[in-house]
Design a protein around this motif. Structure first.
Motif, PDB file in Angstrom:
ATOM      1  N   GLU A   1      67.398 -24.981  38.336  1.00  0.00           N
ATOM      2  CA  GLU A   1      66.855 -24.431  37.100  1.00  0.00           C
ATOM      3  C   GLU A   1      65.903 -23.257  37.372  1.00  0.00           C
ATOM      4  N   ARG A   2      65.050 -23.417  38.393  1.00  0.00           N
ATOM      5  CA  ARG A   2      64.050 -22.371  38.650  1.00  0.00           C
ATOM      6  C   ARG A   2      64.708 -21.064  39.090  1.00  0.00           C
ATOM      7  N   LEU A   3      65.938 -21.167  39.650  1.00  0.00           N
ATOM      8  CA  LEU A   3      66.644 -19.940  40.025  1.00  0.00           C
ATOM      9  C   LEU A   3      67.265 -19.280  38.794  1.00  0.00           C
ATOM     10  N   LYS A   4      67.765 -20.121  37.876  1.00  0.00           N
ATOM     11  CA  LYS A   4      68.384 -19.587  36.656  1.00  0.00           C
ATOM     12  C   LYS A   4      67.366 -18.853  35.792  1.00  0.00           C
ATOM     13  N   THR A   5      66.148 -19.361  35.808  1.00  0.00           N
ATOM     14  CA  THR A   5      65.164 -18.859  34.845  1.00  0.00           C
ATOM     15  C   THR A   5      64.018 -18.117  35.516  1.00  0.00           C
ATOM     16  N   GLY A   6      64.106 -17.935  36.843  1.00  0.00           N
ATOM     17  CA  GLY A   6      63.007 -17.279  37.561  1.00  0.00           C
ATOM     18  C   GLY A   6      63.205 -15.771  37.631  1.00  0.00           C
ATOM     19  N   ASP A   7      62.969 -15.240  38.817  1.00  0.00           N
ATOM     20  CA  ASP A   7      63.083 -13.815  39.052  1.00  0.00           C
ATOM     21  C   ASP A   7      64.515 -13.507  39.520  1.00  0.00           C
ATOM     22  N   ALA A   8      65.115 -12.449  38.964  1.00  0.00           N
ATOM     23  CA  ALA A   8      66.510 -12.145  39.285  1.00  0.00           C
ATOM     24  C   ALA A   8      66.713 -11.935  40.787  1.00  0.00           C
ATOM     25  N   LYS A   9      65.739 -11.308  41.438  1.00  0.00           N
ATOM     26  CA  LYS A   9      65.895 -11.020  42.867  1.00  0.00           C
ATOM     27  C   LYS A   9      66.079 -12.322  43.657  1.00  0.00           C
ATOM     28  N   ALA A  10      65.311 -13.344  43.289  1.00  0.00           N
ATOM     29  CA  ALA A  10      65.422 -14.629  43.983  1.00  0.00           C
ATOM     30  C   ALA A  10      66.815 -15.229  43.796  1.00  0.00           C
ATOM     31  N   LEU A  11      67.369 -15.078  42.599  1.00  0.00           N
ATOM     32  CA  LEU A  11      68.708 -15.609  42.316  1.00  0.00           C
ATOM     33  C   LEU A  11      69.767 -14.906  43.175  1.00  0.00           C
TER      34      LEU A  11
ATOM     35  N   ALA B   1      67.223 -15.231  34.173  1.00  0.00           N
ATOM     36  CA  ALA B   1      66.462 -14.631  35.278  1.00  0.00           C
ATOM     37  C   ALA B   1      65.936 -13.252  34.883  1.00  0.00           C
ATOM     38  N   SER B   2      64.670 -13.035  35.109  1.00  0.00           N
ATOM     39  CA  SER B   2      64.000 -11.858  34.551  1.00  0.00           C
ATOM     40  C   SER B   2      64.353 -10.570  35.282  1.00  0.00           C
ATOM     41  N   GLY B   3      64.299  -9.483  34.542  1.00  0.00           N
ATOM     42  CA  GLY B   3      64.489  -8.158  35.132  1.00  0.00           C
ATOM     43  C   GLY B   3      65.938  -7.790  35.358  1.00  0.00           C
ATOM     44  N   MET B   4      66.863  -8.477  34.729  1.00  0.00           N
ATOM     45  CA  MET B   4      68.275  -8.262  35.039  1.00  0.00           C
ATOM     46  C   MET B   4      69.042  -7.570  33.917  1.00  0.00           C
ATOM     47  N   VAL B   5      68.640  -7.798  32.669  1.00  0.00           N
ATOM     48  CA  VAL B   5      69.391  -7.219  31.548  1.00  0.00           C
ATOM     49  C   VAL B   5      69.361  -5.692  31.651  1.00  0.00           C
TER      50      VAL B   5
END
Ligand code: ADP
Length: 455
Positions: free
Chosen positions: A96-106, A160-164
């Motif tokens: 879950e934390r990867l889906k909703t965290g920072d895009a780079k981490a994903l 994940a933030s910063g991706m759109v």
């Protein structure tokens, strides 16, 4: 008597006559043409940038990476130039934390898992070279080239933030590069396009790929001169065809032609995306059980079923799974034993009588057959638009609904025969397509490399 009338009314409402099927097909073709002319139409008709056909002699080793469901999947695909592809795959959970965290981490996580997959599978890459990867990224993407695109929005619980607005391929490639993992992201792949290609490897005359699973969609081979809105069309490209991802689940946003019932309207209103994906909500696996449940509730409320009593289970949204419909359709026992088991053991009805079970089975059949016939209308639209029905061609269909629902395939073919006549039965073969996001994505990477290197 009241029961009989109610049942007859449902039959009338849910039956797609041959004339209606043809009218839907005609309207669908109009929608295709609009979508090919300009952006922003109901049928998005997205150019996939995949050009050229397969002949089944393709060879080489490729990777595929698939994200968009519960798991991340890495696949190695070996094409020998003849016979079925050989694949190895590993699935990795996405927390879950990867889906909703920072895009780079994903994206770093994805690159890491591809790296460990190469180690596990002992895949050696010669120094100075890279292995080509097809990336199935099952989110809405505005694709600008075979391996470039912009994420329009996240769906399915990802945020994940910063991706759109950013390019998922660039993020993934950057993660590989920073880790010195010798992988090149050669293609960004839509799952319907992958389905078409995976089927085409074994059936080179494949003209269309369709998904009938959680959602529904299709892709087909279009002549480039008909893709009026594609301004980048170059005179010098060798190919004259490109695969189009139709996004056909969106059909009839205008509610101009589909025979929507009050049960469909209720489902749409309560969905997370009201007023969109109207056709998908009448066809796809995610919704058929819920439509059926809505009809059953209505019959209960009118005291025409289960003596007006409902089980607490069936009273909850989404509890009537589409998989139950497959089991009920297949139930040929005189007492409707399998149907009884679902109602009494799974959905906790205290008791049901045979008439109850017969009515449930009839409702299931109405909802299921309507879905298959609406799928047929869309497929017929493509076959008429491309004149594909006149020659031998294959259609590859993937998804649990198509795979497991009894008679979905024959119902689709019967619909096509109503439109085109008996010749279509010998010309068009409909088959289960396998692994569009694995084999199909690898083939997409292969075509991308071939196209980039010129004819
Ligand atoms: P996805 O489309 O997400 O890649 P699937 O092709 O497995 O995955 O489709 C899942 C959908 O198929 C679910 O909506 C589910 O309701 C439906 N489904 C699963 N099993 C069956 C079945 N036996 N009969 C009909 N539909 C099914």
């Amino acid at each position: 008597e009241k029961q009989k009338n109610a049942v007859q009314a449902l039959i009338d409402e849910f039956t797609v006559s041959a004339d209606l099927l043809k009218a839907i097909k005609d309207n669908f073709i109009k929608g295709m043409n609009k979508g090919l002319e300009r952006d922003g139409e109901t049928l998005a008709m997205i150019p996939s940038h995949v050009m050229g056909r397969l002949d089944g002699t393709e060879s080489g080793s490729y990777l595929a990476l698939d994200i968009g469901g519960t798991n991340l999947r890495v696949v190695s695909v070996h094409l020998s130039g003849h016979g079925p592809p050989v694949t190895y795959q590993t699935k990795y959970p996405i927390e879950e934390r990867l889906k909703t965290g920072d895009a780079k981490a994903l994206f770093d996580y994805m690159a890491d898992k591809v790296g460990s997959f190469l180690d596990e599978q002992k895949i050696k890459v010669s120094p100075g070279t890279q292995i080509e990867l097809g990336f199935t990224f099952s989110f809405p993407v505005l694709q600008t080239s075979i391996n470039r695109g912009k994420l329009i929005k996240w769906t399915k619980g990802f945020s994940a933030s910063g991706m759109v607005g950013k390019d998922p391929v660039a993020y993934l490639q950057d993660a590989f590069t920073r880790r010195h993992i010798p992988v090149r992201v050669a293609a960004l792949v839509n799952d319907t396009v992958g389905t078409l290609l995976a089927h085409a490897y074994e059936h080179p005359d494949t003209a269309m790929g369709v998904i009938l699973g959680t959602g529904c969609n299709g892709a087909y081979i279009e002549r480039i001169n008909k893709i009026k809105k594609w301004k980048d069309a170059k005179e010098d490209v060798a190919a004259d065809e490109m695969i189009i991802n139709m996004e056909f689940g969106a059909f009839d946003k205008e509610r101009a032609i589909l025979p929507l019932t009050m049960f469909d309207n209720k489902l749409d209103r309560k969905s997370v995306n009201p007023n969109s994906q109207i056709l998908e909500k009448m066809i796809a696996g995610m919704y058929l059980g819920e439509i059926t449940r809505n009809v059953l509730l209505n019959l209960v409320d009118r005291r025409l079923l289960f003596q007006g009593q409902i089980s607490a289970d069936l009273n909850q949204m989404w509890t009537f799974e589409t998989a139950y419909m497959s089991a009920i359709e297949a139930d040929a026992s005189p007492t409707l034993h399998a149907t009884r088991k679902i109602l009494e053991s799974t959905l906790n009805f205290q008791s049901t009588d045979k008439v109850d079970r017969q009515i449930v089975k009839l409702v299931v059949e109405l909802v299921g057959r309507r879905a298959a016939r609406l799928s047929a209308a869309a497929i017929a639209g493509v076959l008429e638009h491309t004149e594909g029905w006149k020659k031998k061609a294959s259609i590859g269909i993937d998804g649990s609904l198509f795979e497991y629902y009894p008679s979905f395939d024959t119902d689709i073919m019967d619909g096509l025969v109503e439109v085109f006549g008996e010749t279509v039965r010998t010309n068009i073969s409909i088959g289960l397509a396998q692994d569009g996001s694995g084999v199909g994505a690898a083939l997409c990477a292969l075509l991308a490399a071939k196209h980039a290197n010129g004819p």
